[in-house]
Design an enzyme around this catalytic site. Structure first.
Site, PDB file in Angstrom:
ATOM      1  N   ASP A 151       8.515 -10.681   2.966  1.00 56.57           N
ATOM      2  CA  ASP A 151       8.160  -9.343   3.460  1.00 56.57           C
ATOM      3  C   ASP A 151       9.163  -8.292   2.951  1.00 56.57           C
ATOM      4  O   ASP A 151       8.896  -7.096   3.002  1.00 56.57           O
ATOM      5  CB  ASP A 151       8.215  -9.320   4.998  1.00 56.57           C
TER       6      ASP A 151
ATOM      7  N   GLN B  53       5.030 -12.242  11.664  1.00 57.41           N
ATOM      8  CA  GLN B  53       4.141 -11.095  11.849  1.00 57.41           C
ATOM      9  C   GLN B  53       4.678 -10.194  12.969  1.00 57.41           C
ATOM     10  O   GLN B  53       5.028 -10.668  14.045  1.00 57.41           O
ATOM     11  CB  GLN B  53       2.722 -11.595  12.175  1.00 57.41           C
TER      12      GLN B  53
ATOM     13  N   LYS C  63      -4.016 -12.929   5.224  1.00 66.83           N
ATOM     14  CA  LYS C  63      -2.937 -13.485   4.404  1.00 66.83           C
ATOM     15  C   LYS C  63      -3.225 -14.949   4.063  1.00 66.83           C
ATOM     16  O   LYS C  63      -3.002 -15.394   2.931  1.00 66.83           O
ATOM     17  CB  LYS C  63      -1.590 -13.340   5.140  1.00 66.83           C
TER      18      LYS C  63
END
Ligand code: GUN
Length: 286
Positions: free
Chosen positions: A124, A101, A57
């Site tokens: 997200d 995460q 990322k």
């Protein structure tokens, strides 16, 4: 005897194309506002797979001209300490997107952590407000892996409208939201899972099969309708420890119409869609 050869859907190439488009958008935003979009990635503990994802990322941000910050926290962090980190990033006007995460170290309720992220920074698309918007058909952000799957199908020229779409797996990250996006594209959607009766019969009627169960090479040709488009979301390891998907690629490739490989299929698309969401967040923040 089938000797059809499936189209291999190149997720890496499509992700690269999208990232190039995102980079152009970033340049435009910087020249218009003088401000560079920024993503903050928070990782706690030392899950090796998570570390690889976070590194990917960060690299994608660099390639797109998006500023990134990675906050690495100890695996012993408490919920309150994590709340404090998120609260600070929620209040920081230079930060457009916040990503925590997953999985989090044991004992921390992931739902509580996700709900702490400001919905307008939830790139997200995991926050209940954003999930709700996806399911009611007026999304702000799109969930990254599901949106990547829709893009892959369109790129391969697969018609979703009216197609029998079978999603196997019902996670909040993939199974449930990809069903919502396929439905929004006028697919006829069935969500199957570990308790589904006669799974082969259900998947055998799928024009589009999305495999998201996390079991290495589970789907063999007996599960596949000839000519079907097969999207493999699995990131598994085979007996030799090699990365593979939920689909037995070599077994299925001769019968399906199109298939995503692992690696090089869905994975790169998830990251590309995250970049798109970060730019979207930057546009919202002005
Ligand atoms: N863990 C596995 N997939 C994902 C993802 O897409 N986002 C985050 N934050 N964590 C993950």
């Amino acid at each position: 005897m089938e000797d059809r050869q499936a189209v291999i859907i190149d997720g890496k190439a499509l992700a690269l194309k999208i990232r190039t488009e995102v980079a152009a958008e970033v340049s435009e935003i910087v020249s218009k506002t003088g401000r560079r979009p920024k993503l903050c990635v928070i990782i706690a503990g030392d899950n090796q797979a998570s570390k690889v994802y976070v590194r990917n990322k960060k690299k994608a941000c660099e390639d797109c001209g998006i500023e990134s910050e990675t906050i690495e926290l100890d695996g012993s962090i408490t919920k309150e300490e994590l709340f404090d980190v998120i609260d600070r990033k929620n209040a920081d006007k230079s930060v457009d997107g916040i990503l925590v995460q997953l999985p989090l170290p044991g004992g921390i309720d992931e739902k509580e952590i996700i709900a702490r992220i400001a919905p307008d920074k939830d790139v997200d698309c995991f926050h209940p407000v954003n999930v709700g918007r996806v399911f009611t058909g007026d999304p702000v952000f799109l969930p990254c892996t599901p949106a990547g799957i829709i893009e892959l199908l369109k790129y391969a020229g697969v018609t979703i409208k009216g197609a029998n779409c079978v999603v196997v797996g019902r996670s909040n990250i993939v199974g449930k939201p990809v069903g919502a996006l396929l439905l929004a594209e006028d697919g006829t959607v069935t969500t199957a899972h570990s308790k589904t009766k006669d799974l082969k019969k259900v998947t055998g009627e799928a024009d589009i099969l999305v495999a998201a169960i996390g079991k290495a090479k589970f789907f063999t040709k007996e599960y596949i309708k000839p000519g079907a488009a097969v999207i493999d979301v699995g990131m598994d390891r085979d007996e030799e420890g090699r990365l593979c998907g939920d689909v037995d690629f070599d077994d299925v490739v001769g019968i399906c119409g199109a298939i995503t490989p692992v690696p090089g299929g869905v994975g790169p698309m998830t990251v590309a869609m995250l970049m798109k969401n970060t730019v979207k967040a930057a546009r919202i923040h002005g």
